[in-house]
Scaffold this motif. Structure first.
Motif, PDB file in Angstrom:
ATOM      1  N   HIS A   8      13.527 -17.059  12.180  1.00  0.00           N
ATOM      2  CA  HIS A   8      12.277 -16.567  11.530  1.00  0.00           C
ATOM      3  C   HIS A   8      11.132 -17.033  12.466  1.00  0.00           C
ATOM      4  CE1 HIS A   8      12.471 -20.557   9.501  1.00  0.00           C
ATOM      5  NE2 HIS A   8      11.195 -20.369   9.759  1.00  0.00           N
ATOM      6  N   ILE A   9       9.914 -16.517  12.242  1.00  0.00           N
ATOM      7  CA  ILE A   9       8.738 -16.756  12.810  1.00  0.00           C
ATOM      8  C   ILE A   9       7.829 -17.244  11.617  1.00  0.00           C
ATOM      9  CG2 ILE A   9       6.627 -15.775  13.803  1.00  0.00           C
ATOM     10  CD1 ILE A   9       8.723 -13.979  15.429  1.00  0.00           C
ATOM     11  N   GLY A  10       7.113 -18.511  11.641  1.00  0.00           N
ATOM     12  CA  GLY A  10       6.317 -18.876  10.710  1.00  0.00           C
ATOM     13  C   GLY A  10       5.044 -18.743  11.119  1.00  0.00           C
ATOM     14  N   VAL A  11       4.115 -18.077   9.938  1.00  0.00           N
ATOM     15  CA  VAL A  11       2.763 -17.670  10.021  1.00  0.00           C
ATOM     16  C   VAL A  11       1.995 -18.140   8.827  1.00  0.00           C
ATOM     17  CG1 VAL A  11       1.059 -15.807  10.134  1.00  0.00           C
ATOM     18  CG2 VAL A  11       3.401 -15.656  11.145  1.00  0.00           C
ATOM     19  N   PRO A  12       1.152 -19.223   8.764  1.00  0.00           N
ATOM     20  CA  PRO A  12       0.538 -19.530   7.732  1.00  0.00           C
ATOM     21  C   PRO A  12      -0.552 -18.829   7.485  1.00  0.00           C
ATOM     22  CG  PRO A  12      -0.284 -20.872   9.630  1.00  0.00           C
ATOM     23  CD  PRO A  12       0.938 -19.837   9.859  1.00  0.00           C
ATOM     24  N   THR A  13      -0.827 -18.755   6.007  1.00  0.00           N
ATOM     25  CA  THR A  13      -1.908 -17.842   5.528  1.00  0.00           C
ATOM     26  C   THR A  13      -2.952 -18.632   4.343  1.00  0.00           C
ATOM     27  OG1 THR A  13      -2.526 -15.712   4.314  1.00  0.00           O
ATOM     28  CG2 THR A  13      -0.601 -16.916   3.719  1.00  0.00           C
ATOM     29  N   LYS A  14      -4.366 -18.447   4.412  1.00  0.00           N
ATOM     30  CA  LYS A  14      -5.035 -18.786   3.188  1.00  0.00           C
ATOM     31  C   LYS A  14      -5.029 -17.565   2.037  1.00  0.00           C
ATOM     32  CE  LYS A  14      -8.516 -20.007   6.072  1.00  0.00           C
ATOM     33  NZ  LYS A  14     -10.054 -19.797   6.521  1.00  0.00           N
ATOM     34  N   LYS A  15      -4.334 -16.467   2.279  1.00  0.00           N
ATOM     35  CA  LYS A  15      -4.457 -15.442   1.297  1.00  0.00           C
ATOM     36  C   LYS A  15      -2.755 -14.821   1.123  1.00  0.00           C
ATOM     37  CE  LYS A  15      -8.943 -14.236   2.839  1.00  0.00           C
ATOM     38  NZ  LYS A  15      -9.879 -13.203   3.399  1.00  0.00           N
ATOM     39  N   PHE A  16      -2.362 -15.593   0.351  1.00  0.00           N
ATOM     40  CA  PHE A  16      -0.868 -15.657   0.173  1.00  0.00           C
ATOM     41  C   PHE A  16      -0.498 -14.029  -0.570  1.00  0.00           C
ATOM     42  CE2 PHE A  16       3.332 -15.637  -1.940  1.00  0.00           C
ATOM     43  CZ  PHE A  16       4.110 -16.030  -0.998  1.00  0.00           C
ATOM     44  N   GLU A  17      -1.222 -13.692  -1.316  1.00  0.00           N
ATOM     45  CA  GLU A  17      -1.026 -12.436  -2.368  1.00  0.00           C
ATOM     46  C   GLU A  17      -1.354 -11.037  -1.192  1.00  0.00           C
ATOM     47  OE1 GLU A  17       0.604 -11.347  -5.023  1.00  0.00           O
ATOM     48  OE2 GLU A  17       1.094 -13.560  -5.108  1.00  0.00           O
ATOM     49  N   GLN A  18      -2.389 -11.277  -0.557  1.00  0.00           N
ATOM     50  CA  GLN A  18      -3.034 -10.310   0.476  1.00  0.00           C
ATOM     51  C   GLN A  18      -1.846 -10.243   1.630  1.00  0.00           C
ATOM     52  OE1 GLN A  18      -6.948 -10.945   1.874  1.00  0.00           O
ATOM     53  NE2 GLN A  18      -6.955  -9.184   3.292  1.00  0.00           N
ATOM     54  N   SER A  19      -1.287 -11.307   2.066  1.00  0.00           N
ATOM     55  CA  SER A  19      -0.451 -11.340   3.211  1.00  0.00           C
ATOM     56  C   SER A  19       0.970 -10.791   2.603  1.00  0.00           C
ATOM     57  CB  SER A  19       0.048 -12.594   3.565  1.00  0.00           C
ATOM     58  OG  SER A  19      -1.083 -13.254   4.327  1.00  0.00           O
ATOM     59  N   LYS A  20       1.181 -10.890   1.381  1.00  0.00           N
ATOM     60  CA  LYS A  20       2.457 -10.295   0.705  1.00  0.00           C
ATOM     61  C   LYS A  20       2.369  -8.968   0.735  1.00  0.00           C
ATOM     62  CE  LYS A  20       3.730 -10.143  -3.720  1.00  0.00           C
ATOM     63  NZ  LYS A  20       4.190 -10.876  -5.103  1.00  0.00           N
ATOM     64  N   ASN A  21       1.238  -8.370   0.217  1.00  0.00           N
ATOM     65  CA  ASN A  21       0.782  -6.984   0.296  1.00  0.00           C
ATOM     66  C   ASN A  21       0.883  -6.174   1.500  1.00  0.00           C
ATOM     67  OD1 ASN A  21       0.702  -7.214  -2.588  1.00  0.00           O
ATOM     68  ND2 ASN A  21      -1.460  -7.199  -2.665  1.00  0.00           N
ATOM     69  N   PHE A  22       0.417  -6.852   2.507  1.00  0.00           N
ATOM     70  CA  PHE A  22       0.305  -6.482   3.763  1.00  0.00           C
ATOM     71  C   PHE A  22       1.657  -6.356   4.528  1.00  0.00           C
ATOM     72  CE2 PHE A  22       0.144  -7.225   8.430  1.00  0.00           C
ATOM     73  CZ  PHE A  22      -0.356  -6.201   8.794  1.00  0.00           C
ATOM     74  N   TYR A  23       2.723  -7.385   4.462  1.00  0.00           N
ATOM     75  CA  TYR A  23       3.928  -7.183   4.904  1.00  0.00           C
ATOM     76  C   TYR A  23       4.873  -6.124   4.233  1.00  0.00           C
ATOM     77  CZ  TYR A  23       2.902 -11.694   7.454  1.00  0.00           C
ATOM     78  OH  TYR A  23       2.438 -12.372   8.407  1.00  0.00           O
ATOM     79  N   GLN A  24       4.648  -6.019   2.890  1.00  0.00           N
ATOM     80  CA  GLN A  24       5.498  -5.105   2.318  1.00  0.00           C
ATOM     81  C   GLN A  24       4.778  -3.812   2.498  1.00  0.00           C
ATOM     82  OE1 GLN A  24       4.862  -6.841  -1.717  1.00  0.00           O
ATOM     83  NE2 GLN A  24       6.908  -7.445  -1.654  1.00  0.00           N
ATOM     84  N   SER A  25       3.754  -3.521   2.877  1.00  0.00           N
ATOM     85  CA  SER A  25       3.147  -2.082   3.335  1.00  0.00           C
ATOM     86  C   SER A  25       3.692  -1.783   4.670  1.00  0.00           C
ATOM     87  CB  SER A  25       1.517  -2.231   3.241  1.00  0.00           C
ATOM     88  OG  SER A  25       0.817  -2.982   4.516  1.00  0.00           O
ATOM     89  N   LEU A  26       4.186  -2.744   5.326  1.00  0.00           N
ATOM     90  CA  LEU A  26       4.730  -2.379   6.992  1.00  0.00           C
ATOM     91  C   LEU A  26       6.135  -2.083   6.782  1.00  0.00           C
ATOM     92  CD1 LEU A  26       2.827  -5.051   9.132  1.00  0.00           C
ATOM     93  CD2 LEU A  26       2.325  -2.607   8.845  1.00  0.00           C
ATOM     94  N   GLY A  27       6.592  -2.193   5.384  1.00  0.00           N
ATOM     95  CA  GLY A  27       8.046  -1.989   5.263  1.00  0.00           C
ATOM     96  C   GLY A  27       8.944  -3.302   4.936  1.00  0.00           C
ATOM     97  N   PHE A  28       8.403  -4.404   5.502  1.00  0.00           N
ATOM     98  CA  PHE A  28       9.126  -5.727   5.155  1.00  0.00           C
ATOM     99  C   PHE A  28       9.401  -6.015   3.587  1.00  0.00           C
ATOM    100  CE2 PHE A  28       7.167  -6.693   8.924  1.00  0.00           C
ATOM    101  CZ  PHE A  28       7.908  -7.706   9.630  1.00  0.00           C
ATOM    102  N   LYS A  29      10.720  -6.381   3.503  1.00  0.00           N
ATOM    103  CA  LYS A  29      11.257  -6.572   2.004  1.00  0.00           C
ATOM    104  C   LYS A  29      10.865  -8.117   1.579  1.00  0.00           C
ATOM    105  CE  LYS A  29      15.010  -6.332  -0.998  1.00  0.00           C
ATOM    106  NZ  LYS A  29      16.605  -6.157  -1.313  1.00  0.00           N
ATOM    107  N   LEU A  30      10.279  -8.545   0.673  1.00  0.00           N
ATOM    108  CA  LEU A  30      10.422 -10.037   0.098  1.00  0.00           C
ATOM    109  C   LEU A  30      11.449 -10.403  -0.257  1.00  0.00           C
ATOM    110  CD1 LEU A  30       8.606 -12.430  -0.432  1.00  0.00           C
ATOM    111  CD2 LEU A  30       8.239 -11.412  -2.661  1.00  0.00           C
ATOM    112  N   VAL A  31      12.451 -11.198   0.670  1.00  0.00           N
ATOM    113  CA  VAL A  31      13.693 -11.809   0.144  1.00  0.00           C
ATOM    114  C   VAL A  31      13.868 -12.858  -0.339  1.00  0.00           C
ATOM    115  CG1 VAL A  31      14.721 -10.058   1.981  1.00  0.00           C
ATOM    116  CG2 VAL A  31      14.067 -12.274   2.636  1.00  0.00           C
ATOM    117  N   ASN A  32      12.978 -13.714  -0.483  1.00  0.00           N
ATOM    118  CA  ASN A  32      13.081 -15.225  -1.102  1.00  0.00           C
ATOM    119  C   ASN A  32      11.542 -15.568  -1.059  1.00  0.00           C
ATOM    120  OD1 ASN A  32      14.194 -17.420  -1.904  1.00  0.00           O
ATOM    121  ND2 ASN A  32      14.118 -18.279  -0.034  1.00  0.00           N
TER     122      ASN A  32
END
Length: 125
Positions: A8-32
């Motif tokens: 994996h590649i680790g990326v810190p964020t100050k905005k967890f929910e916004q990051s989650k929505n962004f990754y999912q909008s790109l087609g990433f699946k939240l797996v854990n």
């Protein structure tokens, strides 16, 4: 070979929910998802690419939003640690660490590359 490839590649964020929505909008699946001492952690997968994103306070070391580390996968953390100990590298912490991530936890260690980039070697248990 002791390393299997990219884990994996680790990326810190100050905005967890916004990051989650962004990754999912790109087609990433939240797996854990995990909780790391009150900080939300999410693992997002798209094909063979896995991104770990976690809440990071502004005062934490490293720049939020930048790639924090690149994790290599292994099936034998002890052998991988012994192999890396033979290299002329600086370790981030002493010895093999563990976290209660995923179903059965993980074991990992971190070391610096020649440009102070962080490499994590990780074994999912």
């Amino acid at each position: 070979m002791i390393f299997n490839g990219l884990q994996h590649i680790g990326v810190p964020t100050k905005k967890f929910e916004q990051s989650k929505n962004f990754y999912q909008s790109l087609g990433f699946k939240l797996v854990n998802t995990e909780d790391n001492n009150g900080s939300q952690v999410g693992f997002y997968q798209l094909g063979s690419l896995m991104i770990e994103s976690w809440e990071s306070p502004a005062e934490a070391p490293g720049k939020v939003g930048a790639i924090n580390h690149i994790a290599l996968d292994t099936d034998d953390i002890a052998a991988a640690f012994a192999q890396v100990q033979k290299l002329d590298v600086e370790f981030v912490e002493n010895g093999i660490q563990s976290l209660p991530y995923w179903e059965n936890g993980i074991k990992y260690f971190n070391f610096y590359g020649p440009n102070k980039e962080i490499f994590e070697v990780c074994q999912r248990l």
